[in-house]
Design an enzyme around this catalytic site. Structure first.
Site, short mmCIF file in Angstrom:
data_model
loop_
_atom_site.label_atom_id
_atom_site.label_comp_id
_atom_site.label_asym_id
_atom_site.label_seq_id
_atom_site.Cartn_x
_atom_site.Cartn_y
_atom_site.Cartn_z
N TYR A 142 15.69 -2.92 -62.48
CA TYR A 142 16.03 -3.62 -61.24
C TYR A 142 16.16 -5.13 -61.48
O TYR A 142 17.11 -5.76 -61.03
CB TYR A 142 14.95 -3.33 -60.20
N SER A 168 17.76 -10.70 -55.22
CA SER A 168 16.34 -10.38 -55.05
C SER A 168 15.55 -11.50 -55.70
O SER A 168 16.07 -12.26 -56.52
CB SER A 168 16.03 -9.05 -55.74
#
Length: 261
Positions: A160, A147
């Site tokens: 995250y 990501s």
């Protein structure tokens, strides 16, 4: 090697975790179009069933398995079953993941651990299960879905970002540890992608939509189609000398400081 064969996945078995829908489904569909046989898992039986229907509608003969990527014994059993029913796994895409948008000081340790468990321990567990078969074959491709949060921080995504930063380093370490066995482990870092979940945020005039467009040199959101080519490249012989790399498919966000107010 001819260019057409360099990108061919004919005869390969690809496991894409959490690929019942969304980004995982798009990448699995691209691998199928390049010739791979697709297997996928989901922890939710309803999602698995809907995923099988979606693959069938797309003309893809995929096989689905119920499996929790954080359960080491279940993952090992699934990988063995895939080998018996379909064939030894040549390509692994660690796509399964979750995000919890909670301010850090309001997030419980249990919530933090859940994100880390699925987004980081999961790829470790599944990779660990498939690497021995890849070593035996003398070849393998692992693609970890990282990501932009592998590189950047943002409000409410502490777990995250920690997981994806760890996944970036796991990617590099798998490349370092198993590259001599002709195993390539790379990552894909999607930018902000058009999905049903982001539809409300993409409404014209929405502050978040304006924010993303201002931060993206491409001046648009990405689409799931934008991830298909990178996935095929990293799964194919065309990337045999690419190892430990994260390919950010973000429209240039990471290269750009943003427009002046």
């Amino acid at each position: 090697m001819e260019l057409s064969s360099a990108f061919s996945l004919k005869g390969k078995v690809a496991l894409v975790t959490g690929a019942s829908y969304g980004i995982g489904f798009a990448m699995a569909s691209a691998l199928a179009e390049a010739g791979a046989t697709i297997v996928f898992n989901d922890v939710n039986p309803d999602h698995l069933a809907k995923g099988l229907e979606a693959y069938k509608a797309a003309g893809i003969d995929a096989k689905g398995y119920i499996c929790d990527v954080t359960d080491e014994a279940a993952v090992e059993a699934m990988v063995a079953k895939i080998a018996d029913e379909v064939g030894s796994i040549d390509i692994l895409v660690n796509n399964a993941g979750i995000i919890k948008r909670i301010p850090m000081i309001e997030m419980s340790a249990a919530e933090f651990r859940q994100v880390i468990d699925i987004d980081l321990n999961g790829p470790f567990i599944v990779s660990k299960a498939v690497i021995p078969g890849m070593i035996k074959k003398g070849a393998g491709k692992i693609i970890n879905i990282c990501s932009m949060m592998s590189e950047l921080g943002r409000e409410t995504v502490s777990a995250y970002a920690a997981a994806k930063g760890g996944l970036k380093m796991l990617t590099r370490n798998i490349a370092s540890e198993y590259g001599s066995y002709n195993i390539q482990c790379n990552g894909i870092g999607p930018g902000y992608i058009e999905t049903p979940q982001t539809a409300p945020l993409r409404e014209p005039g929405h502050p978040f939509n304006s924010f993303i467009l201002a931060k993206t040199p491409a001046n648009r959101w990405g689409t799931t189609d934008d991830l298909k080519g990178p996935a095929v490249f990293l799964a194919s012989p065309a990337s045999d000398f690419v190892n430990g790399h994260v390919l950010y498919v973000d429209g240039g966000i990471l290269a750009y400081i943003g427009k002046q107010p």
